[in-house]
Design an enzyme around this catalytic site. Structure first.
Site, mmCIF file in Angstrom:
data_model
loop_
_atom_site.group_PDB
_atom_site.id
_atom_site.type_symbol
_atom_site.label_atom_id
_atom_site.label_comp_id
_atom_site.label_asym_id
_atom_site.label_seq_id
_atom_site.Cartn_x
_atom_site.Cartn_y
_atom_site.Cartn_z
ATOM 1 N N HIS A 170 0.974 -1.238 0.113
ATOM 2 C CA HIS A 170 -0.103 0.104 -0.044
ATOM 3 C C HIS A 170 1.055 1.419 -0.041
ATOM 4 O O HIS A 170 0.630 2.125 -0.868
ATOM 5 C CB HIS A 170 -0.947 0.108 1.223
ATOM 6 C CG HIS A 170 -1.814 1.041 1.249
ATOM 7 N ND1 HIS A 170 -3.184 1.109 1.074
ATOM 8 C CD2 HIS A 170 -1.363 2.511 1.582
ATOM 9 C CE1 HIS A 170 -3.859 2.331 1.428
ATOM 10 N NE2 HIS A 170 -2.680 3.088 1.758
ATOM 11 N N GLU A 171 1.816 1.412 0.985
ATOM 12 C CA GLU A 171 2.680 2.418 1.100
ATOM 13 C C GLU A 171 3.352 2.494 -0.246
ATOM 14 O O GLU A 171 3.785 3.755 -0.735
ATOM 15 C CB GLU A 171 3.391 2.593 2.250
ATOM 16 C CG GLU A 171 2.739 2.230 3.788
ATOM 17 C CD GLU A 171 1.667 3.471 3.767
ATOM 18 O OE1 GLU A 171 1.796 4.598 2.972
ATOM 19 O OE2 GLU A 171 0.595 3.299 4.187
ATOM 20 N N HIS A 210 1.680 4.135 -3.053
ATOM 21 C CA HIS A 210 1.732 5.739 -2.869
ATOM 22 C C HIS A 210 2.942 6.191 -3.473
ATOM 23 O O HIS A 210 3.126 7.503 -4.269
ATOM 24 C CB HIS A 210 1.574 6.210 -1.241
ATOM 25 C CG HIS A 210 0.348 5.962 -0.878
ATOM 26 N ND1 HIS A 210 -0.702 6.381 -1.351
ATOM 27 C CD2 HIS A 210 -0.008 5.831 0.568
ATOM 28 C CE1 HIS A 210 -1.800 6.281 -0.517
ATOM 29 N NE2 HIS A 210 -1.380 5.826 0.595
ATOM 30 N N HIS A 254 -5.398 6.663 -2.482
ATOM 31 C CA HIS A 254 -6.329 5.932 -2.027
ATOM 32 C C HIS A 254 -7.383 5.607 -2.839
ATOM 33 O O HIS A 254 -7.867 6.425 -3.727
ATOM 34 C CB HIS A 254 -6.911 6.430 -0.604
ATOM 35 C CG HIS A 254 -5.945 6.462 0.409
ATOM 36 N ND1 HIS A 254 -5.861 7.463 1.439
ATOM 37 C CD2 HIS A 254 -4.966 5.411 0.802
ATOM 38 C CE1 HIS A 254 -4.892 7.074 2.188
ATOM 39 N NE2 HIS A 254 -4.343 5.949 1.629
#
Length: 614
Positions: A341-342, A345, A351
């Site tokens: 997830h990070e 980014h 998101h």
């Protein structure tokens, strides 16, 4: 070329089902017990080529039953898990750094799939029994050894049968107030890419990945470095399976354990920790160990329910290509989902919105909250990531490892062209090439090539054939040499030449203009704000400034106001809009090389004459 030993493991599935048990991954309330038995088989044709003796096979298969139906789990060693110059570091009691180059190529971490299932994946470690997960008919199953006197006993269970350690959903520290609007996401679905852009998106990309483990995590695992290393290896192996869907390969280039004391102030304020870690990477890590991206794993409890944070769209950045991750769960699949997830980014992905529901019954990787592990990026995430790649073109991800850098034995069928191979199109089951023999990794009769921009119908394209079109006014087309399948290195027009009808000047192959930067940040239907908005950059506060120095915002001189914060407006709005990320003071700033006047460009946040910088 070295052919892999093919081994079949038969798992005798007993009708016993446990009601509840405590496993390494936590409390499991329903599971099956299985007993692996290894049965070696020769490759097709009954001849096995000599190969260096290794502890773990390159290719293995496991046969067992799931819900009463037999399945075969095909696994291949994750050949590129470690980079050629992988190092490990820890610290002596007196604070001295101790760096080693351990022999990690004969490792026990595998990727795979259930045979005869198109939508299947697996990430398994075979270091001490079988531990990991696989996807079968839309369901995620886990397997791990049972710690019983019978060392061959394993448990197989579904994700839904694991009791949650904490029912509270975990969140990312990138808050809603820092998001872009929904408009770019909606319009992204309407994008039509040029052939050159499609070729660029399809090119395999690589991230040389570095992991630091903080002192709390070191103490949590009872100062046992082998256990910590195994956990990190399992996490990166899972991370690899997730990022592969974006056509990325993650190569672990280094691991260090802060065994003496933390190298930064790791605190519950996740934003402060991310900022400190980014500075440490820039000042301390990069001078001694190159990497494309680094993550800090910590056992500190971040404020609220936050378990991670990363800067948006920052891959390859010296200071901001980082993330901090809380090692909050026993389950590697949960923590690996947060790592993905990070990193998402860093790869320019925000998101998911409520409309992004393309991951079946499970949440997608970029969901705002997490209670279960995830393994897929939504279609929205894929489009947003593609927009980021085409807009920013981060260079570090194109550094393909040289064949001579791969020191482990060649494995035919792993998609890497290695020493002794002419091509590698995957296993015979997966190969779709008309030029490559999947069984031998050699080119077929009379074939000159298998892939590449200058390869067509198994032959080198003729001299002068265009293989890479000019992307814009500042780029130059590349043409095939007639002697190679690869397109020559990308070249572009010299810096300082006018571009886009004199709206800008070429800079490193791009034509940076204020208008294009507004569109990239806020989507279509936006324009540059009126000149009076840019005078806010003389204030040195809010979103008006030229640079940050020791945490303070430094105002722009009057002549430099169009080299500070970028101001944009939507349609006919008169509002002076700027974009801020609390953890990235450079986000939303006017790019270097942008035109700020006739014969003038931005350089180091100042408006200077072309002749002084080009």
């Amino acid at each position: 070329m070295i052919q892999a030993l093919l081994v079949t493991i038969c798992l005798a599935v007993f009708p016993y089902q446990g009601s509840s048990i405590i496993l390494e991954s936590g409390n499991v309330n329903d599971y099956e017990v299985v007993y692996p038995q290894k049965v070696p088989l020769l490759p097709k044709g009954g001849v096995q080529n000599p190969q260096p003796k290794t502890k773990y096979e390159d290719t293995v298969q496991y046969e067992f039953e799931v819900n009463g139906e037999p399945v075969v789990l095909h696994l291949e060693r994750n050949k590129g898990l470690f980079s050629e110059d992988y190092t490990e570091a820890h610290y002596a009691p007196d604070g001295r750094e101790i760096t080693t180059r351990p022999p990690v190529q004969d490792h026990c971490y595998y990727h795979g799939y259930i045979q005869n299932e198109a939508d299947s994946s697996a990430a398994i470690s075979a270091c001490d029994g079988l531990k990991g997960h696989f996807k079968h008919q839309g369901e995620t199953y886990f397997i791990e050894p049972l710690k019983l006197s019978d060392s061959e006993a394993h448990a197989i269970y579904k994700d839904e049968n694991v009791e949650e350690e904490n029912e509270t959903p975990k969140i990312c520290g990138l808050t809603e107030t820092t998001w872009e609007s929904d408009e770019p996401i909606r319009n992204a679905s309407l994008l039509i890419y040029t052939p050159e852009q499609n070729r660029y998106l399809k090119v395999k990309k690589y991230i040389e990945f570095y992991v630091a483990v903080d002192n709390r995590m070191y103490r949590h695992y009872k100062r046992n470095k082998p256990i910590i290393k195994r956990r990190v290896y399992e996490l990166v192996n899972i991370l690899n399976t997730i990022l592969r869907r974006l056509n990325f390969h993650i190569a672990l280039i280094g691991l260090e354990i802060w065994s003496k004391r933390d190298k930064i102030n790791v605190q519950s304020d996740v934003k402060a920790t991310l900022k400190s870690f980014g500075k440490w990477r820039e000042k301390k890590l990069l001078p001694r160990k190159r990497n494309d991206n680094a993550q800090l794993l910590t056992r500190i409890d971040f404020n609220g329910n936050t378990v991670g944070l990363a800067a948006l769209g920052s891959l390859c950045s010296v200071k901001y290509s980082v993330a901090v991750i809380q090692d909050y769960s026993k389950r590697t699949s949960m923590v690996a989902s947060t790592m993905a997830h990070e990193m998402g980014h860093n790869l320019g992905i925000n998101h998911d919105r409520a409309s992004c529901t393309s991951c079946g019954s499970n949440k997608c990787i970029m969901a705002t909250k997490r209670t279960k592990p995830a393994s897929r990026f939504s279609s929205c995430s894929v489009r947003e990531h593609q927009r980021y790649l085409l807009r920013d073109r981060p260079q570090c991800i194109l550094n393909k490892p040289l064949i001579t850098d791969i020191v482990a034995p060649a494995i035919c069928g792993n998609y890497f062209v290695e020493v002794g191979e002419e091509c590698d199109c995957g296993s015979p089951r997966d190969c779709r090439s008309a030029c490559c023999n999947a069984a031998t990794c050699k080119l077929k009769h009379e074939a000159q090539c298998d892939s590449g921009e200058c390869c067509g119908k198994c032959k080198f394209k003729k001299v002068g054939a265009k293989c890479r079109a000019a992307k814009d006014d500042c780029d130059l087309p590349e043409r095939c040499t007639g002697r190679s399948a690869e397109c020559p290195t990308d070249i572009f027009r010299r810096n300082g030449l006018p571009c886009q009808n004199k709206q800008g000047y070429c800079y490193n192959g791009k034509c940076p203009t204020l208008t294009n930067q507004c569109i990239a940040l806020m989507g279509p239907n936006v324009k540059v704000s009126r000149d009076s908005c840019f005078t806010l950059n003389q204030r040195g506060k809010g979103c008006g400034y030229c640079r940050m120095q020791n945490g303070a915002k430094i105002p722009c001189a009057a002549k430099d106001i169009k080299c500070g914060k970028l101001f944009c407006k939507k349609r006919n709005s008169g509002v002076c809009n700027c974009l801020i990320l609390p953890d990235d003071p450079n986000y939303g700033m006017v790019e270097t090389g942008t035109k700020c006047g006739d014969g003038m460009v931005c350089s180091d946040r100042k408006c200077v004459k072309l002749q002084t910088v080009y």
